[in-house]
Design an enzyme around this catalytic site. Sequence first.
Site: not given
Ligand code: GLA
Length: 543
Positions: A75-76, A161, A198, A213, A217
Amino acid sequence: MRNHLFLIVAAALLVFACTPKQEEPLTRDFDPPIMGWSSWNHFHTDISEEVICGQADALISLGLADAGYKYVNIDDGFTDGRGADGRIIIDTVKFPNGMKAIADYCHSKGLKAGMYSDAGDNTCASLNVKPYGLGVGLYGHEVEDCKMMFDEWGYDFFKVDNCGGRHLDLNEQEQFTKIAEAIAQCENKNVNFNVCRWVFPGTWVIDIADSWRTTHDIWVNWETLKTIIKENMYLVAYTGNGHYNDMDMLEIGMGFKPEEERTHMACWCIQSSPLVVGCDLNNMPDYSIEFLKNPDLIAMDQDRLGIAAPVVQKEGETYVMAKDMERRNGPKRAVVVANLGDEEITINVDVTALGFKGKVDVYDCFKHENRPELSDAFSLTIAPHDSEAFFVSGKRTDKSVYQVEEAFLNAYTEINEQDYEAYRRPYEIPSPRIRESAAADMGFYATELGGWEENWLEWRNVYVSKAGDYALSFRYACKDARNMVVSVNGAEASLLGSLNTGSDLEWQDVNIKVKLEKGFNTIRLSNPASQMPDIDCMTVKKM
Ligand code: GLA
């Protein structure tokens, strides 16, 4: 000799005639929801080659890879800006051998590897206290970044994202579509694409992504888990044909109570969500590993139909969700009973509500055994926040009540609403809303329907075992006179005019007679000219 030939031909014809019509083969023609691990929820940006390869090894040593968890998703947190040549610079303190080495490592172990980026300029870590991920998003670099990640490095999954997209105020449909087109330009044709926005972005996402998604989160907090489970109860029509609502990472092994982890796993599986573990695999309780490896729940999630489950019975905060397994309207269904409330409950699960007639076989997916009783209803006592999960088999009935939560709302998006609430932006186009209400059957109803061409809703799986005349009854509410058109299998059946219950929360039924075909039918409600009544559910009855 001639007689002989006649007998052989007659016998062959008889065998042919007696062979039952072939059932749908039990192979799938699309990919199941992905299963794997992701670096974000536990490690955040504290990732490195050592961390990622260590977690890949743990997937194997814990038996999770054998259970189906194959994706290792970074991920990030792996970048260090963008060079003057436009190419992403890798953080070589964390990843001294670059990103291709990680994908190669995963592949050498029989695993798959996943990448991360943003639709706009910056990734979401750019919003952290110590900004990270500035300028490394896809915007303006869509094709080059995709070619690098998927053709040069060989990754198999892409989560995109939208923090940078929101920062630049991009049109999300256009930008995510552009990214899907950039992925399609790669030679690597096996990239699984996840949109991370989101909320449910809009029905356009189904055409461009493998999963998306649906909520904010997740973290280890019961109310958060409950919100995610409830929001996905009314998005069931959008999962299917290899495209899935993504309920976010599994926080199993990160501090939830065991009963909450049962609910977490069971609800993700009944909804066919991707199963991506978010914890540190080298540091989680044994019971969490067992929940993750539960073969029956995994089978429920990975079932070849790949569909999600509407609520079919509700008592207070206890929800019974059910979906077909293996064959549409076949003899086997998956059932989860989730007590999202804070009190222990005893519920009589109604076999008719589950879609069966008479006695049923009930197999317990946590105990991995059949329950002793076979009856018209079965009683369960469930602790607060706990769930039970079953496979139920028996003789099916035609379903009679179809909730609006399981209808395909063509113009449905939660982007407008979220942005309106967060930023006080005006609505660009009115779009339908799902609202929770104790007065609505199963807890939700749809509002702001109609008023423009595309704002219709459709039940696409109205199954009847006999063709003929049926009474359709729609439960609706509105405080002034409104109209709606009912179409059956594409043909306009009737106009229901001057519907008026006198109040927005006063529900009444309106009935019409229609002809339905044997098998699956599609029923659409629409009104391109003006707003329709709010809709709760539809009942289908043979006349
Ligand atoms: C967002 C996404 C998370 C993750 C973060 C990374 O909040 O919803 O799942 O990928 O970014 O910075």
